[in-house]
Each structure stands twice: as C-alpha cells, then as structure tokens.
Design a protein around this motif. Structure first.
Motif: not given
Length: 651
Positions: A556-580
């Motif tokens: 069962t994984f945390w969904v950190m982000a999803q959206g339009d377009g493509h992602f090639y950046g750094d994921t370490s700054s994504l919100n970590v507060t109780n993700p889905m």
C-alpha cells in the motif's frame, strides 16, 4: 436479500438494449471466432506466451484447442453459475470479526471451462467450483489462508491475491512468470499465506486474460479495530463485484488486437470494447460486437516484405445478439437501516460508476485504507480499485435502481448495442420481488464523479523522506515487424521462457548484484533495491493519450503527487503530511504519478497497468527488493516443481 434475480420485462429490455439480429453478422462472427480459434488454438485458460513475434499455441485442423473444443464444454445454467446470491450479505455468512484469536481458513477450488449465459448470450467462461464470481474468501487479521487450486482447464493458470503485502511470502503472490510458473492442466498448487493487511479486495487469475473470462472473486479481510467500521456503525455489509464484460472469448479478442498490430479496429492502441457489464455476475449484455478492420495502410502492415501492397487482411464487422431472457441483480434490505456496500471494480478495461437512485453514498474506505467520510451521489472506480460506502435506506419504501455505468473514456469505439448501464434493484423489505422501479432512464442521465479524488486517510500516517528516486515512462509504439506494443522505457514485458519465473532467476543472480542492477530480468525492466531501510519514490510519466490504473503488488503506497504533464524534478520536497494511501491509482493521459513506499518487503513485485489488454501488450515492470533475501527464501518444493513441469510442456 433475495436469492434470485428478477427477470427483465420485455419493455425495459427493449429500452436497455435495442436488438439487431442479422444472419450475415451471425455467420461472420462465427467465422471470425472459428478462424481465431484455429489460428491460435485458443483454449479458455490460454495465457498467451508474449514473444512479440508469433504464437506457439497448439491447434488442430478441426478447431479444437489442446484436444478440447467449445462443443465439449459442460453447459451450466445461470442459476448454477451465480450460486446463492445471499452469500454477498455478511450476516448470511455468520462470520465473526475478531482479533482475539486466529485460525486457518482452508478452501478447495477447481477451475474449469464451461458454457453459460450471464446475459442474453451463451459464452465460454472460467468458473471456480462451478461459479463466477467465485467463492468469497473471508478472514481476520492474522488468519492463515490455505487455498488448494486444482486446474481442470486445458491450459496453465495462477491465482493472485490483489493488494496483499505478503511480507516474507513473495512466492504466494500468484503472478505467472514472476513469482511462480503456471499450474499445469490437471495439476494443483496450494496457496498458503497469512493475512497481514485488511480491507475490501479481490483475487483473480494472473495469467493472460483469464480473469476476463470469469476467474475472479471477492477477498474480504477484517480487522476488529478498523476505523471505517468502528467510526461508522452500520447494520450489515454487502459485497458488490462490478465489472465490464465481453461476450466474445477474451483470448480471441486479444489475438485480434495483437495480430493486426494496430488495435482491434485497425487503429493504433484500440482495445476491445466491452459489450456490457455485470453486478455480482448478473448482466443485461445482449450482443457480441467486433468492428471491421481492413489492414491496408502500408506503414501499419505487419509484413515487412511489401508494405506497398494495400490488399491487407479484412475482418468484417460482426454483431450477434442472443435471445435469452436477462435478469436484474436483486438486493433486499431493511428500511431505516444503514449498510456498508463493498464495491470492487473487477473489470478489464472500463471505469465503473456506481450509484443507487435517490440515495446518497458515503465513502469510508478505499483500497483497504479507512478514509475521512466523503458523501457523494456516485462512486467512480478504475479497474481493480475498491471502495466501501455507507447507504442509509431513508427513502419511501419501494424499489430503486442500482446502477453500474461504464465510464466511456477508455472505450475507443462504440459497439453496436453496447449496454453502458447495467441495472440491479434495491428493494426495501416488505416490497414484493415483482415490483420494479418506475422506468429505466437513458444512459446519459447518470452523473460521474472525479476518478482522481484525493481521499484523506482516517488513520493519519505521514510519509517518510525518500532515500532514492527512480523515474520511468511508458507509451505504445511500433517495433521492427510493425507490431504495436506498450513499453516501460525501452522494455515491453513478456513472460519468460518456459520453466522460468523471475523469483528463481533472482535466486540464481543474487550473488552477482551487478547483473541485477542493470535494471533488467531477461529483457524486462526491473528496478533493484538493496537497502532494507530505504524509501523509494517512483515517478511514472505517461506519454500515452489514455488514463491508466496502475497497481503495485506487495504494497500500500503513498500517493505523493499526480497531475497533468510530466515530472522530472526532485521529489524530496513534496508534502508528506498524511498523503492518500492506495494500492491502485490512475495516471491521467499524458500525465504523471509519484508513489512512495518502504523498501523493506523482499521479493519480486509486479508494477503494471491493470487494464488487461495493456498488461498483455507489455505494460508491466518489476521491482526487486532485497535480492539476497529473495535468494534465501525457503520456497516450497511443490512450487519449484511447477517450473520443472512447465519446462517440459509448450503452453
């Protein structure tokens, strides 16, 4: 709860699905199916060996498959196929939810090939103990599940327990060519695993497109401390398996899609469209449809000999409708009571949009995770997703339509007589079973919810910081022989050679971690992790023009982000507060998805699109966690022996 399904009136049947019965179409369909069967040797249990160049299935001149033709299959009635419909109500199963004790839950299953009529047409099906959907597997946290699977088909099979973590038990995952070789015809395998995580889920065959033919069922796992249950009292719970359905044998459709190389109607990526849907195995689908395909466009021809030749292979449009009386799924419940409905999208291609006329639904669980309640009029589930909803019977006692509406965003072409809305009937207790709701509104009256809704877990769990980030992308493209396959990076998944499964190759290679870290098993994309205390971010970029529901085995994984377009950046700054948290989530067309999970579960775990046609076209990769621990697994010799049998037989 009623034990029978109500017969559809002729008037409503006419509204639900206009009939076309042309003899020419019938003959054409029969011809297509016979040609496909002869060309491929299609048995119901076939797991197409995905060599991406030719089929190695056996066939005989008279169209039989491995010695069996559809004329030799047993015919079972709809009543026998569906079994006792009251089994979907928890109180009828007399199951005690407890964490105080654990026990062994043992089952004996026989998977076989039959002919039956879930809708208006008789069709080839796979059944478990004579039923589809199969038996409900139910247990408490910590229980031991033992399932003896006997293969009475003409082809191999395997059985996957969707969403189960199986930590330390990777070889019980049931993923053909990855965690095991196939159970051979006449053979048996015992699945023996411990319930480590709970919630609403399902099991299904994980070889080829077998579950599309009926080899699936509900897996209901209880935790006496579950927040969804304790925070929201209800009188009883009901399991509802919702899926799209095909009246044409799935292997025949897959062959047509792959052999042409451009999609089933001659256009790139066009998957077979369903003919209708089901609610707990009950369908109102009346027809089987295949579009015309004339492969005359030179750059799309599979032959490299002479692409200037425009004669092509012509497959005529076919549309054959059955005339069996169809039925509605029936559910009788007590008024002024609240029920938990466990919704499972057990389909192959399309989203399912569930609703009950005049009744609100409150979502309290998704993919085994209790969530903060969300009240809505309908619930949109992608393939393999699940949700528990509360419904209170607070309306005037009567009969109300239950709706399983297929989302049409994945359906590229519209079959003649496509039945988008499959109906059931909710009756308040005391209402006669002959009573139907007043009318059948048109399909376009339904309302659709957002499939990307971000639920908030009720049991808060912040995501840890990542220690490693991996990025992959997927698309579909032509290859050298002008076939069209789906790719993760430059890899299109296919089963390994006969007698091989990834888990045993990791065993062989574990002493040479460098070989594994080349990110392949055979020619297939395989991400390797050797850090038992790591946290992986997996970034997936969708270069395709469709939505895709992706499932990661073992997590069962945390969904950190999803959206339009493509992602090639750094994921370490994504919100970590109780993700889905989920085990199956959707990547939007030309969009991205970022999931995060702990790398402490040793094994070879599949990550794949759960649209059956896409997985069989190569949209699967694996993640190997802790290969040295995998090499040390004490895999039962009976499971290893399946590979010995497999290596001696052609599929």
């Amino acid at each position: 709860m009623s034990n029978s399904s109500h017969k559809e009136t002729e008037e409503n049947a006419t509204k639900a699905a206009p009939r076309r019965r042309r003899l020419g179409w019938l003959l054409a369909l029969v011809a297509v199916v016979v040609v496909l069967a002869i060309a491929l040797g299609v048995g119901l249990g076939v797991g197409l060996k995905h060599k991406h160049n030719s089929s190695d299935s056996k066939a005989t001149a008279n169209g039989t498959t491995n010695g069996t033709s559809t004329a030799d299959l047993a015919v079972i009635s709809r009543a026998d196929l569906l079994g006792d419909q009251s089994r979907y109500l928890l109180s009828n199963r007399n199951f005690e939810i407890t964490n105080a004790t654990t026990q062994v839950r043992e089952y004996n299953w026989t998977i076989s090939e039959v002919l039956s009529t879930p809708g208006a047409m008789q069709k080839p099906m796979l059944v478990i103990n004579g039923q589809s959907p199969g038996p409900i597997v139910e247990a408490n946290l910590g229980d031991q599940i033992v399932v003896h699977v006997y293969n009475n088909m003409t082809n191999q099979t395997s059985m996957h327990w969707h969403g189960m973590h199986l930590k330390g038990q990777n070889w019980m995952d049931g993923t053909y060519s990855i965690t095991q070789c196939g159970i051979p015809p006449g053979g048996m395998m015992t699945y023996n695993w411990t319930v480590q995580n709970t919630g609403t889920t399902w099991y299904h065959a994980h070889m080829g497109v077998q579950y599309t033919n009926g080899a699936y069922g509900a897996l209901i796992l209880h935790d006496a401390n579950e927040t969804a249950m304790l925070s929201h009292p209800y009188s009883d719970d009901v399991t509802l398996l919702l899926n799209d359905m095909y009246n044409t044998q799935a292997e025949a459709l897959l062959w047509r899609m792959q052999a042409i190389g451009t999609g089933i109607d001659g256009q790139p990526g066009d998957e077979p469209a369903p003919d209708g849907a089901m609610i707990n195995g009950v369908s109102q689908a009346r027809c089987a449809y295949l579009p015309a395909s004339n492969l005359v466009i030179p750059e799309r021809k599979r032959s490299l000999v002479d692409r200037s030749d425009t004669t092509g292979t012509y497959y005529p449009e076919t549309n054959y409708c059955g005339n069996e009386t169809t039925e509605y799924y029936n559910l009788t419940l007590v008024g002024n009571s609240t029920y938990r409905l466990r919704l499972i999208n057990s389909g192959t291609l399309a989203n399912t949009i569930f609703s009950i006329d005049n009744h609100n639904l409150t979502i309290i669980e998704v993919d085994g995770t209790s969530v903060e309640p969300v009240t809505t009029g309908s619930v949109n589930l992608a393939v393999a997703q699940r949700a528990s909803v509360l419904v209170t019977l607070d309306q005037e006692p009567g009969a109300y339509w239950i709706r399983n509406v297929l989302g049409d965003d994945q359906i590229i072409y519209t079959p003649t007589d496509l039945n988008l809305t499959t109906l059931g009937v909710l009756r308040y207790s005391g209402i006669n079973e002959s009573v139907l709701p007043a009318d059948v509104p048109a399909d376009d009256n339904m309302t659709e919810t957002d499939p990307f809704y971000r639920f908030v877990p009720a049991d808060a769990m912040d995501a840890p910081a990542p220690t490693v980030q991996q990025t992959v992308q997927f698309n579909s493209q032509y290859v050298a022989d002008n076939a069209r396959w789906m790719f993760f990076n430059s890899s299109s998944w296919q089963p390994l050679s006969s007698g091989e499964a990834s888990i045993f190759l990791v065993d062989d290679y574990a002493s040479n971690v460098t070989a594994l870290e080349s990110n392949t098993i055979g020619s297939q994309l395989n991400i390797v992790n050797t850090n038992a205390s790591g946290v992986m971010d997996l970034v997936i970029n969708n270069l395709d023009d469709g939505n895709h529901p992706f499932h990661l085995h073992g997590y069962t994984f945390w969904v950190m982000a999803q959206g339009d377009g493509h992602f090639y950046g750094d994921t370490s700054s994504l919100n970590v507060t109780n993700p889905m948290r989920r085990d199956t989530t959707t990547i939007s067309e030309r969009g991205y998805l970022i999931i995060r999970f702990l790398t402490d579960n040793p094994g070879v775990w599949a990550f794949h699109c759960h649209i059956g046609w896409h997985m069989e076209n190569g949209l699967l990769m694996t993640i190997t966690n802790l290969p040295e621990q995998v090499a040390a697994f004490d895999v039962p010799s009976a499971i290893k022996d399946l590979c010995t049998v497999d290596s001696k037989k052609r599929r």
